[in-house]
Design an enzyme around this catalytic site. Structure first.
Site, PDB file in Angstrom:
ATOM      1  NE  ARG A  50       0.206 -47.336 -12.206  1.00 58.34           N
ATOM      2  CZ  ARG A  50      -0.106 -47.574 -10.945  1.00 58.34           C
ATOM      3  NH1 ARG A  50       0.012 -48.810 -10.462  1.00 58.34           N
ATOM      4  NH2 ARG A  50      -0.535 -46.622 -10.154  1.00 58.34           N
ATOM      5  CG  ASP A  52      -6.258 -46.541 -18.978  1.00 62.52           C
ATOM      6  OD1 ASP A  52      -6.020 -47.526 -18.263  1.00 62.52           O
ATOM      7  OD2 ASP A  52      -6.778 -45.481 -18.560  1.00 62.52           O
ATOM      8  CE1 TYR A 110      -1.583 -39.030 -18.944  1.00 59.19           C
ATOM      9  CE2 TYR A 110      -1.389 -37.772 -16.909  1.00 59.19           C
ATOM     10  CZ  TYR A 110      -1.292 -38.975 -17.588  1.00 59.19           C
ATOM     11  OH  TYR A 110      -0.909 -40.108 -16.927  1.00 59.19           O
ATOM     12  NE  ARG A 197     -10.162 -42.382 -21.693  1.00 57.62           N
ATOM     13  CZ  ARG A 197     -10.227 -43.718 -21.629  1.00 57.62           C
ATOM     14  NH1 ARG A 197      -9.229 -44.403 -21.076  1.00 57.62           N
ATOM     15  NH2 ARG A 197     -11.263 -44.350 -22.121  1.00 57.62           N
TER      16      ARG A 197
END
Lengths: 245, 245
Positions: A50, A52, A110, A197
């Site tokens: 999901r 952002d 990622y 992040r």
């Protein structure tokens, strides 16, 4: 009824993220609308990650159950004709009945991009975090390597997200340096909200000399969010791929 | 009074082009505003190539006369702090008194990018012309090579632009193929309005099999605009560099 697996690429710049929301352009919402037009009735789509608002994808995976008889290539073409140009269906595959993009995912990869140079190119503004000041690459690389393994990532979970079990296993955590571009690749069996992040924000503090590379180890034993560094901006982050059994 | 030479990179997507206009964001207008703030008074800026709306630059060159005493690096930093992020000053150099970015240019190099693949990546939408149908590369390459030399480019000048002398000398005209990306590089001593885009539109017709590569030769002897192909979209075009004596 058949189950399909969709692989998606999207530029997150003008998207509110993966998840459908009351307002704004979401990947899930736009994809469900496009699929509903092909299907001639409502379709629910589940995404593996999901992402952002502002986060990009090179290989997001989604699953859906449909009745329509189009073959995979025709379905991909039809969806791309209906979707806006910032979202593309790269491929459609037939999946086993009951396949679920999120629950069946074994791991996700990622990538985070940092441009460490005095001037950022206008053409990469939307896909890199531009840091003009000096960054020491070697300490960042060393600190990133410590993230590999099974750890308690509580310090890297956004406050208020309320997930109780914060242990995750990271199979790869690597900083690469190509020209002025710093690229962070991370693969793991699961990620807490804003985890990549927050890791990048902390690794950048290491690169700025504000923390030692070794300090990373203490943060990985269930420290509190305030102990780690800030959350890096969304627009440097890409969901690269999702791996299944 | 000193003369400075500015080298600029810009993403043309949200710009009305180089030239200042009554309405809209122009590179010239935004650069003059930024320079005026540094200078504390009005400054006129001349650009080497008057790029159209949507056209990008990797190495546009501009000249201006200023009084301010900042060194080149300080001036570049100050301008980048004042300019929007789609326009960057890559470097500032001291130039000879009277240097004029356009009149003193010896040659300019443009590049045009075509993505020939079923699906265009969301990340390159703004910088390639996406052509999903089949294109034969070899005839395009052969036709492009015929453009090299001194020719009358009247057939590739946008109608109504009214330039009388339409002979230009092209020192390089080359199509390269890298993956699914077709890249056209062209250098010459001058370019008529929309000339590169009209050449590309015509070369694509060759690639589609609608014209022979050899037909290019007849177009280069002062044929009329209607004889050549359509004007390719602006967003695939880059002003790469400007060469001076």
């Amino acid at each position: 009824m058949r189950t399909i697996k969709l692989t998606l690429e999207y530029d997150g710049t003008h998207l509110v993220g993966w998840q459908r929301q009351a307002e704004g352009r979401s990947v899930q919402g736009l994809l469900e609308e496009a699929l509903a037009r092909v299907e001639g009735g409502p379709v629910a789509v589940e995404g593996a990650g999901r992402t952002d608002a502002g986060v990009h994808a090179l290989g997001q995976v989604a699953s859906a159950r449909v009745e329509c008889g189009h073959d995979a290539a025709t379905l991909a073409r039809a969806l791309n004709a209906l979707l806006p140009s910032d979202i593309r269906v790269i491929r459609v595959d037939e999946a086993a009945v009951g396949f679920h993009a999120r629950f069946d995912a074994r791991s996700k990869t990622y990538r985070y991009q940092i441009r460490n140079a005095p001037v950022a190119s206008p053409f990469e503004r939307a896909v890199v975090w531009h840091i003009p000041g000096p960054l020491s690459f070697e300490p960042m690389r060393a600190a990133a390597a410590l993230v590999q393994g099974t750890h308690d990532f509580r310090a890297f979970q956004s406050t208020g997200s309320g997930v109780m079990r914060t242990e995750r296993t990271i199979s790869r955590s690597e900083f690469r340096h190509t020209g002025g571009l710093l690229v962070y690749d991370i693969s793991g069996n699961g990620f807490l909200r804003h985890m990549v992040r927050a890791l990048v924000g902390t690794l950048v503090e290491v690169g700025r000399g504000r923390r030692s590379p070794e300090s990373m180890a203490a943060l990985l034993t269930g420290a509190s969010r305030a102990d780690a560094g800030p959350t890096a901006p969304a627009h440097g982050l890409f969901l690269v791929s999702v791996e299944y059994y």
